[in-house]
Scaffold this motif. Structure first.
Motif, PDB file in Angstrom:
ATOM      1  N   MET A 165       9.437-129.123  26.877  1.00 14.16           N
ATOM      2  CA  MET A 165       8.642-128.344  25.915  1.00 14.16           C
ATOM      3  C   MET A 165       9.562-127.701  24.886  1.00 14.16           C
ATOM      4  O   MET A 165      10.577-127.104  25.238  1.00 14.16           O
ATOM      5  CB  MET A 165       7.827-127.273  26.654  1.00 14.16           C
ATOM      6  N   LYS A 166       9.208-127.844  23.617  1.00 20.01           N
ATOM      7  CA  LYS A 166       9.983-127.201  22.562  1.00 20.01           C
ATOM      8  C   LYS A 166       9.367-125.850  22.210  1.00 20.01           C
ATOM      9  O   LYS A 166       8.202-125.574  22.527  1.00 20.01           O
ATOM     10  CB  LYS A 166      10.054-128.087  21.338  1.00 20.01           C
ATOM     11  N   VAL A 167      10.162-124.996  21.559  1.00 23.93           N
ATOM     12  CA  VAL A 167       9.699-123.666  21.146  1.00 23.93           C
ATOM     13  C   VAL A 167       9.742-123.589  19.630  1.00 23.93           C
ATOM     14  O   VAL A 167      10.761-123.893  19.003  1.00 23.93           O
ATOM     15  CB  VAL A 167      10.563-122.552  21.756  1.00 23.93           C
ATOM     16  N   CYS A 168       8.633-123.192  19.019  1.00 25.58           N
ATOM     17  CA  CYS A 168       8.550-122.943  17.582  1.00 25.58           C
ATOM     18  C   CYS A 168       8.317-121.458  17.364  1.00 25.58           C
ATOM     19  O   CYS A 168       7.443-120.860  18.012  1.00 25.58           O
ATOM     20  CB  CYS A 168       7.413-123.753  16.963  1.00 25.58           C
ATOM     21  N   THR A 169       9.087-120.866  16.469  1.00 24.25           N
ATOM     22  CA  THR A 169       9.001-119.421  16.252  1.00 24.25           C
ATOM     23  C   THR A 169       8.254-119.112  14.968  1.00 24.25           C
ATOM     24  O   THR A 169       8.457-119.749  13.936  1.00 24.25           O
ATOM     25  CB  THR A 169      10.400-118.789  16.197  1.00 24.25           C
ATOM     26  N   ILE A 170       7.388-118.104  15.040  1.00 18.12           N
ATOM     27  CA  ILE A 170       6.549-117.691  13.914  1.00 18.12           C
ATOM     28  C   ILE A 170       6.778-116.209  13.666  1.00 18.12           C
ATOM     29  O   ILE A 170       6.560-115.378  14.552  1.00 18.12           O
ATOM     30  CB  ILE A 170       5.057-117.925  14.220  1.00 18.12           C
ATOM     31  N   GLY A 171       7.209-115.850  12.467  1.00 19.25           N
ATOM     32  CA  GLY A 171       7.380-114.451  12.108  1.00 19.25           C
ATOM     33  C   GLY A 171       6.174-113.952  11.328  1.00 19.25           C
ATOM     34  O   GLY A 171       5.825-114.526  10.290  1.00 19.25           O
ATOM     35  N   TYR A 201       4.581-121.695  21.280  1.00 18.63           N
ATOM     36  CA  TYR A 201       4.690-120.960  20.020  1.00 18.63           C
ATOM     37  C   TYR A 201       5.037-119.507  20.310  1.00 18.63           C
ATOM     38  O   TYR A 201       4.291-118.803  20.987  1.00 18.63           O
ATOM     39  CB  TYR A 201       3.396-121.071  19.228  1.00 18.63           C
ATOM     40  N   LEU A 202       6.181-119.094  19.810  1.00 16.57           N
ATOM     41  CA  LEU A 202       6.623-117.712  19.941  1.00 16.57           C
ATOM     42  C   LEU A 202       6.283-116.977  18.662  1.00 16.57           C
ATOM     43  O   LEU A 202       6.805-117.293  17.590  1.00 16.57           O
ATOM     44  CB  LEU A 202       8.134-117.647  20.191  1.00 16.57           C
ATOM     45  N   ILE A 203       5.387-116.006  18.754  1.00 12.40           N
ATOM     46  CA  ILE A 203       4.985-115.189  17.611  1.00 12.40           C
ATOM     47  C   ILE A 203       5.765-113.879  17.664  1.00 12.40           C
ATOM     48  O   ILE A 203       5.723-113.170  18.684  1.00 12.40           O
ATOM     49  CB  ILE A 203       3.473-114.897  17.645  1.00 12.40           C
ATOM     50  N   VAL A 204       6.475-113.571  16.595  1.00 14.07           N
ATOM     51  CA  VAL A 204       7.207-112.308  16.492  1.00 14.07           C
ATOM     52  C   VAL A 204       6.512-111.446  15.455  1.00 14.07           C
ATOM     53  O   VAL A 204       6.403-111.826  14.292  1.00 14.07           O
ATOM     54  CB  VAL A 204       8.680-112.534  16.111  1.00 14.07           C
ATOM     55  N   ASP A 205       6.025-110.304  15.887  1.00 18.65           N
ATOM     56  CA  ASP A 205       5.223-109.402  15.060  1.00 18.65           C
ATOM     57  C   ASP A 205       6.047-108.155  14.769  1.00 18.65           C
ATOM     58  O   ASP A 205       6.500-107.476  15.693  1.00 18.65           O
ATOM     59  CB  ASP A 205       3.932-109.056  15.838  1.00 18.65           C
ATOM     60  N   GLY A 206       6.254-107.852  13.476  1.00 16.77           N
ATOM     61  CA  GLY A 206       7.023-106.656  13.173  1.00 16.77           C
ATOM     62  C   GLY A 206       7.026-106.299  11.701  1.00 16.77           C
ATOM     63  O   GLY A 206       6.926-107.166  10.836  1.00 16.77           O
ATOM     64  N   PHE A 207       7.163-105.024  11.398  1.00 15.06           N
ATOM     65  CA  PHE A 207       7.075-104.551  10.013  1.00 15.06           C
ATOM     66  C   PHE A 207       8.404-104.671   9.264  1.00 15.06           C
ATOM     67  O   PHE A 207       8.466-104.432   8.060  1.00 15.06           O
ATOM     68  CB  PHE A 207       6.586-103.091   9.971  1.00 15.06           C
TER      69      PHE A 207
END
Length: 233
Positions: free
Chosen positions: A1-7, A121-127
């Motif tokens: 499994m691959k990981v895709c990152t979303i900012g 899918y790695l979602i990174v949530d931040g201001f």
């Protein structure tokens, strides 16, 4: 499994957590890392010298090194660290529950072309995701959500408070104008064109999708992000 990152970044109260939680409902395999979980201890938050208020919105309030390490852990191990526990999940001020079932079904249709069976899918949530250049390079798909000063101020001042590492934070009177807005402009000044802070310099964050939640509804914003994911991955 691959990981895709979303900012998913943008101003406080812009709607980024709303989008993050809608994506969680749409993506088959996904995890979320919230930047707000990487605030330093309450006692370590810098004190603004002019107002003598705790400054939760400056870079020095966040442990960016630990945040980036956590992102890299997920990329390498295909899961969150065992000890990672989110305080942000206890903060319920987002609009993801307002989206209708019909709208959610439309979004599921839009996201259908995205390959999901073998991808986390790695979602990174931040201001403040695009302030830290090293962290920014570790995000495959970048979204910046914005709104006008008036909208952000109204939304922020309508909130009751925030769960923190050691307790609960309630903005003192005038906190948005004294701390939140000035720090937002300061930490994102490399992103803006002109003095009205409404246009983004796209070259500053390559390939970033900019969305204004004054102009777009929750569904329209989410759909634009979904289209960005489909075109990116």
């Amino acid at each position: 499994m691959k990981v895709c990152t979303i900012g998913i970044s943008g101003a406080s109260c812009s709607g980024k957590t709303t989008v993050t939680r809608i994506l969680r409902r749409l993506l088959k395999h996904s995890v979320v890392i919230y930047q707000d979980d990487f605030f330093k201890l309450d006692s370590e938050i810098p004190i603004d010298p002019e107002t003598q208020l705790a400054n939760w919105d400056c870079p020095e309030a966040v442990d960016f090194h630990r945040l980036d390490e956590t992102i890299q852990y997920v990329v390498n191990n295909k899961q969150l660290p065992e000890k990672y526990r989110s305080n942000e999940v206890n903060n319920t001020h987002d609009g993801s529950t307002l989206i209708s079932d019909v709208a959610l079904e439309r979004l599921k249709e839009s996201i259908a072309p995205l390959k999901q069976d073998d991808t986390l899918y790695l979602i990174v949530d931040g201001f403040m995701l695009y302030w830290d250049r090293d962290l920014c390079t570790h995000l495959d798909c970048k979204v910046f959500i914005n709104a006008s000063y008036e909208t952000l101020k109204h939304r922020r001042e309508s909130r009751q408070g925030y769960v923190t590492t050691e307790g609960y934070w309630i903005d003192p009177p005038g906190y948005f104008d004294k701390i939140v807005w000035p720090e937002y402009i300061k930490c994102n000044k490399h992103l803006f064109l002109g003095e009205d802070h409404s246009e983004i310099e796209h070259e500053a964050v390559q390939g970033v999708l900019v969305l204004d939640t004054d102009k777009y509804s929750i569904e329209e914003t989410a759909n634009a992000v979904v289209n960005k994911l489909v075109n990116t991955f």
